[in-house]
Design a protein around this motif. Structure first.
Motif, short mmCIF file in Angstrom:
data_model
loop_
_atom_site.label_atom_id
_atom_site.label_comp_id
_atom_site.label_asym_id
_atom_site.label_seq_id
_atom_site.Cartn_x
_atom_site.Cartn_y
_atom_site.Cartn_z
N GLU A 1 12.66 39.44 21.51
CA GLU A 1 12.49 38.68 20.27
C GLU A 1 11.93 37.29 20.53
OE1 GLU A 1 14.98 37.41 16.23
OE2 GLU A 1 16.05 38.19 17.99
N LEU A 2 12.49 36.58 21.51
CA LEU A 2 12.02 35.22 21.79
C LEU A 2 10.63 35.23 22.41
CD1 LEU A 2 12.40 32.20 21.87
CD2 LEU A 2 13.70 32.46 24.00
N ALA B 1 8.23 35.84 19.69
CA ALA B 1 8.15 34.72 18.77
C ALA B 1 7.21 33.63 19.27
CB ALA B 1 9.54 34.14 18.53
N THR C 1 17.90 28.60 21.20
CA THR C 1 17.64 29.21 19.90
C THR C 1 18.34 30.55 19.73
OG1 THR C 1 15.63 30.40 20.60
CG2 THR C 1 15.37 28.10 19.87
N ARG C 2 18.52 30.97 18.50
CA ARG C 2 19.20 32.22 18.22
C ARG C 2 18.40 33.43 18.71
NH1 ARG C 2 17.16 35.33 14.37
NH2 ARG C 2 15.60 34.47 12.95
N GLN C 3 17.08 33.26 18.93
CA GLN C 3 16.26 34.38 19.39
C GLN C 3 16.41 34.65 20.89
OE1 GLN C 3 15.06 31.87 17.48
NE2 GLN C 3 14.34 32.84 15.59
N ARG D 1 24.79 28.89 24.49
CA ARG D 1 24.10 28.07 23.49
C ARG D 1 24.96 26.89 23.04
NH1 ARG D 1 22.56 33.18 21.54
NH2 ARG D 1 24.01 33.01 19.79
N ASP E 1 17.60 25.29 16.41
CA ASP E 1 18.17 26.63 16.59
C ASP E 1 17.18 27.77 16.37
OD1 ASP E 1 20.76 25.58 17.09
OD2 ASP E 1 21.06 25.33 14.93
N GLU E 2 16.01 27.47 15.84
CA GLU E 2 15.01 28.50 15.56
C GLU E 2 13.81 28.31 16.48
OE1 GLU E 2 15.07 31.09 13.44
OE2 GLU E 2 17.13 30.64 12.88
N ALA E 3 13.33 29.41 17.06
CA ALA E 3 12.18 29.35 17.98
C ALA E 3 10.96 28.75 17.30
CB ALA E 3 11.87 30.73 18.52
N ALA E 4 10.73 29.10 16.05
CA ALA E 4 9.56 28.57 15.34
C ALA E 4 9.65 27.06 15.19
CB ALA E 4 9.44 29.24 13.97
N GLU E 5 10.86 26.54 14.96
CA GLU E 5 11.05 25.11 14.83
C GLU E 5 10.81 24.39 16.16
OE1 GLU E 5 14.45 25.19 11.29
OE2 GLU E 5 15.04 24.87 13.37
#
Length: 344
Positions: free
Chosen positions: A22-23, A26, A240-242, A250, A329-333
């Motif tokens: 997932e990460l 992403a 991140t959560r991913q 974490r 916490d988000e990979a996109a961020e």
């Protein structure tokens, strides 16, 4: 970084043993280079992982391999008795049996490992602890696979370039996880990112990717000011959560200070940077650490059970000195924050 066909010159640290599809996807989908560490994977699992990544992204991704450097202990060649005794109280505390005897082998066969990666045809084969032989590099290039190697010193960067690398990752001592030194002792190859990157840029003709302590736009801007063509980031994405990091891992990344990380051989027998905890303190106070990868086998079941139980005090909590800057916490961020530091 056009040399690696990326829209945005941001590379995900490969996290040997802690990668997630997932990460990785992403980061690739965002326009960077997602990396997946294949440490310990056999050929079948490598093929399955590559298929999962292709199902999750149609963008370039890297598969990462540890190259043997000749100091790896083999079963029967090393006595792990004292190292096992140091870990025994922790096994008893968790109520599980400590490993006995020794396995048939500690590591996967490197030739089988590399052949499986070549068959998987990732966009990039990234290597730590040196570079594979010229036959593998040539085979990768013949398949359209770029090859990237890591370096902790200028001499290592020159060696990586001479071995046919298309880019060099200059890894400062601030970075999380294993110190990937291969020409000298890791303890004598501790060069900071600010000192290492410009010297490597001056020493090689291929693009240089800066790594170590980079967690936000300021670190990215600094890396480019030093001459880097891209950045590799681990800890900020690991939070991140991913990521495949445990909840305890974490949580630790969200509370530690820069000086809460230490360099230790307690987890695997090779020098690595992580959060100081009871696992490290107990093993180091025991006075006996087996060489790599025997030490990893000695404490492997212990760390796995601690992970299952959510016991952060007994896990390997890999973390870089830039962890206090890893706040998202988000990979996109994280990706957007890093991209904001790239010169326009």
């Amino acid at each position: 970084m056009t040399h690696l066909d990326l829209d945005t010159p941001i590379v995900l640290g490969p996290f040997g043993g802690m990668s997630s599809v997932e990460l990785t996807a992403a980061v690739s989908n965002a326009g960077g280079l997602g990396s997946y560490g294949l440490y310990g994977y056999g050929a079948e699992r490598i093929a399955e992982t590559a298929a999962q990544l292709r199902a999750a992204t149609d963008r370039p991704f890297a598969l990462n391999v540890w190259i043997p450097i000749g100091d790896e202990a083999r079963p029967g060649q090393v006595d792990t008795t004292q190292a096992a005794e140091a870990a025994l109280p922790l096994y008893d505390e968790l109520g599980i049996a400590a490993p006995s005897g020794q396995p048939e082998r500690f590591l996967v066969d490197i030739d089988e490992h590399l052949e499986a990666i070549l068959e998987a045809r990732p966009a990039v084969l990234s290597c730590v602890y040196g570079m594979p032989g010229p036959d593998v590099v040539d085979a990768a290039h013949a398949r359209g696979i770029r090859v990237v190697g890591g370096a902790t010193t200028v001499a290592e960067a020159r060696a990586v370039e001479a071995a046919g690398a298309d880019a060099v990752v200059a890894s400062g001592f601030e970075a999380a996880g294993h110190r990937i030194s291969f020409l000298g002792e890791a303890e004598r190859s501790l060069v900071g990112t600010f000192a290492l990157v410009p010297q490597v840029v001056d020493a090689v003709d291929v693009p240089v990717i800066a790594a170590g302590g980079i967690a936000d736009r300021r670190g990215v801007a600094a890396a480019f000011a030093l001459g880097a063509a891209g950045v590799q980031v681990g800890t900020a994405f690991l939070r991140t959560r991913q990521s495949a990091a445990s909840a305890a891992h974490r949580e630790a990344l969200g509370r530690i200070a820069a000086d809460d990380t230490v360099l230790t051989r307690a987890a695997t027998g090779r020098l690595a940077r992580g959060v100081a905890n009871r696992l490290i303190e107990t093993i180091e106070s025991g006075g006996a650490i087996a060489p790599f990868p025997a030490q990893s086998w000695v404490v492997g079941a212990l760390r796995a059970e601690a992970n299952r139980l959510g016991r952060g005090d007994l896990q390997s909590l890999w973390a870089g000195q830039g962890a206090p800057l890893a706040r998202l916490d988000e990979a996109a961020e994280v990706f957007a924050e890093l991209a904001a530091g790239i010169p326009r």
